[in-house]
Design a protein around this motif. Structure first.
Motif, mmCIF file in Angstrom:
data_model
loop_
_atom_site.group_PDB
_atom_site.id
_atom_site.type_symbol
_atom_site.label_atom_id
_atom_site.label_comp_id
_atom_site.label_asym_id
_atom_site.label_seq_id
_atom_site.Cartn_x
_atom_site.Cartn_y
_atom_site.Cartn_z
ATOM 1 N N THR A 1 0.834 -1.209 0.000
ATOM 2 C CA THR A 1 0.000 0.000 0.000
ATOM 3 C C THR A 1 0.867 1.256 0.000
ATOM 4 O OG1 THR A 1 -0.192 0.118 2.446
ATOM 5 C CG2 THR A 1 -1.834 -1.205 1.268
ATOM 6 N N ILE A 2 2.036 1.194 0.634
ATOM 7 C CA ILE A 2 2.954 2.334 0.649
ATOM 8 C C ILE A 2 3.557 2.540 -0.740
ATOM 9 C CG2 ILE A 2 5.180 3.176 1.523
ATOM 10 C CD1 ILE A 2 4.504 1.802 4.193
ATOM 11 N N GLN B 1 -2.013 4.697 4.106
ATOM 12 C CA GLN B 1 -3.089 4.476 5.064
ATOM 13 C C GLN B 1 -2.944 5.500 6.193
ATOM 14 O OE1 GLN B 1 -4.034 0.267 6.123
ATOM 15 N NE2 GLN B 1 -2.132 -0.201 5.052
ATOM 16 N N PRO B 2 -4.058 5.857 6.854
ATOM 17 C CA PRO B 2 -4.016 6.894 7.901
ATOM 18 C C PRO B 2 -2.887 6.727 8.915
ATOM 19 C CG PRO B 2 -6.285 6.333 7.438
ATOM 20 C CD PRO B 2 -5.441 5.383 6.630
ATOM 21 N N TRP B 3 -2.704 5.527 9.461
ATOM 22 C CA TRP B 3 -1.655 5.335 10.464
ATOM 23 C C TRP B 3 -0.270 5.398 9.849
ATOM 24 C CZ3 TRP B 3 -1.965 4.988 15.778
ATOM 25 C CH2 TRP B 3 -3.270 5.002 16.297
ATOM 26 N N ASP B 4 -0.152 4.979 8.592
ATOM 27 C CA ASP B 4 1.151 5.057 7.933
ATOM 28 C C ASP B 4 1.509 6.500 7.567
ATOM 29 O OD1 ASP B 4 1.892 2.367 8.065
ATOM 30 O OD2 ASP B 4 0.631 1.862 6.352
ATOM 31 N N VAL B 5 0.494 7.355 7.407
ATOM 32 C CA VAL B 5 0.757 8.789 7.226
ATOM 33 C C VAL B 5 1.454 9.315 8.487
ATOM 34 C CG1 VAL B 5 -0.289 11.073 6.978
ATOM 35 C CG2 VAL B 5 -1.192 9.154 5.661
ATOM 36 N N LEU C 1 -2.293 -1.231 -4.478
ATOM 37 C CA LEU C 1 -3.019 -0.828 -3.272
ATOM 38 C C LEU C 1 -4.098 -1.842 -2.920
ATOM 39 C CD1 LEU C 1 -3.691 1.243 -1.062
ATOM 40 C CD2 LEU C 1 -5.145 2.420 -2.725
ATOM 41 N N ILE C 2 -4.897 -2.230 -3.900
ATOM 42 C CA ILE C 2 -5.995 -3.171 -3.655
ATOM 43 C C ILE C 2 -5.467 -4.532 -3.204
ATOM 44 C CG2 ILE C 2 -7.853 -4.487 -4.766
ATOM 45 C CD1 ILE C 2 -8.290 -1.982 -6.560
ATOM 46 N N VAL D 1 -0.315 12.048 1.889
ATOM 47 C CA VAL D 1 -1.721 11.662 1.734
ATOM 48 C C VAL D 1 -2.103 11.744 0.254
ATOM 49 C CG1 VAL D 1 -2.379 12.431 4.029
ATOM 50 C CG2 VAL D 1 -2.515 14.029 2.128
ATOM 51 N N GLY D 2 -3.187 11.095 -0.091
ATOM 52 C CA GLY D 2 -3.653 11.106 -1.467
ATOM 53 C C GLY D 2 -4.916 10.288 -1.598
ATOM 54 N N ILE D 3 -5.311 9.999 -2.806
ATOM 55 C CA ILE D 3 -6.515 9.213 -3.044
ATOM 56 C C ILE D 3 -6.401 7.831 -2.408
ATOM 57 C CG2 ILE D 3 -5.669 8.325 -5.261
ATOM 58 C CD1 ILE D 3 -9.332 9.157 -4.296
ATOM 59 N N GLY D 4 -5.161 7.320 -2.341
ATOM 60 C CA GLY D 4 -4.934 6.014 -1.725
ATOM 61 C C GLY D 4 -5.262 6.015 -0.243
#
Length: 221
Positions: free
Chosen positions: A26-27, A34-38, A110-111, A171-174
């Motif tokens: 996902t990164i 993802q929120p926590w990875d931000v 990502l998916i 951050v982004g659409i992902g």
């Protein structure tokens, strides 16, 4: 008994490794984390440390909060705190997972990352050695506030995301897709695996302490 312990440890470590692969995917999708990875990335950039180390730091603080709020800590909770960050750094350093350079490849990465992360959760949760630090905190806050698990989870994610943005996290659409898509991925994967997390009987560190004490008492009689 020994075979059971080994089986549980294999599920735990293997599951956490699979989770780490999914997270790195996902990164590397390069569409926003993802929120926590931000949050992890923001801390990583500010302190000049790896994102895996930042993950361990946040997981450690979260586990301390779990303990203060009265949550039972399992060996799996401790392993989750340490191993996910270590595995992430190992996978990133190895270059095993390529970075996406187009929107389409990013979406696919990502998916699949969210799905693989969900499969990893099935493995490590099925070990019955305790939930992850964030899951434990969610349950504690749910009990303390009386709010639904969904509201608590969303609130936690938003808090992590806002702090991460303030620290310069990406951050982004992902990020949006991950925030809403992970729950769906978990639902799909759990259904495929016929896995019900509520049926898992977790063994906690306090249980092992009691077991050792009872064993010691019986030996001294």
């Amino acid at each position: 008994m020994f075979k059971t312990i080994i089986s549980k440890l294999v599920k735990l470590v293997g599951g956490l490794f699979i989770c780490s692969v999914g997270i790195v995917m996902t990164i590397n999708a390069n569409l926003g984390m993802q929120p926590w990875d931000v949050l992890h990335r923001g801390i990583s950039d500010k302190l000049g440390i790896t994102i895996g180390t930042a993950t361990i730091i946040i997981a450690s603080l979260t586990m301390i909060a779990d303990f203060i709020l009265g949550d039972n800590i399992g060996w799996g909770t401790v392993a989750n705190m340490v191993l996910v960050g270590l595995f992430m750094d190992m996978i990133i350093y190895s270059g095993l997972i390529p970075e996406a350079n187009t929107i389409l490849s990013g979406l696919l990465l990502l998916i699949f990352g969210l799905l693989i992360l969900s499969f990893g959760m099935v493995f490590y949760m099925d070990s019955g050695l305790g939930s992850g630090p964030r899951d434990g905190l969610m349950v504690c806050l749910q009990k303390k506030t009386g709010k639904s698990a969904n509201i608590v989870k969303v609130s936690m994610d938003i808090t992590a995301l806002v702090i991460g943005i303030l620290l310069g996290g990406k951050v982004g659409i992902g990020t949006i897709i991950s925030a809403f898509g992970l729950g769906l991925a978990i639902k799909i994967v759990f259904k495929i695996c016929k896995f019900d997390a509520t049926e898992v009987e977790n063994r906690y560190i306090v249980d092992d302490i009691k077991y050792v004490k009872n064993l010691s008492n019986n030996m001294t009689k």
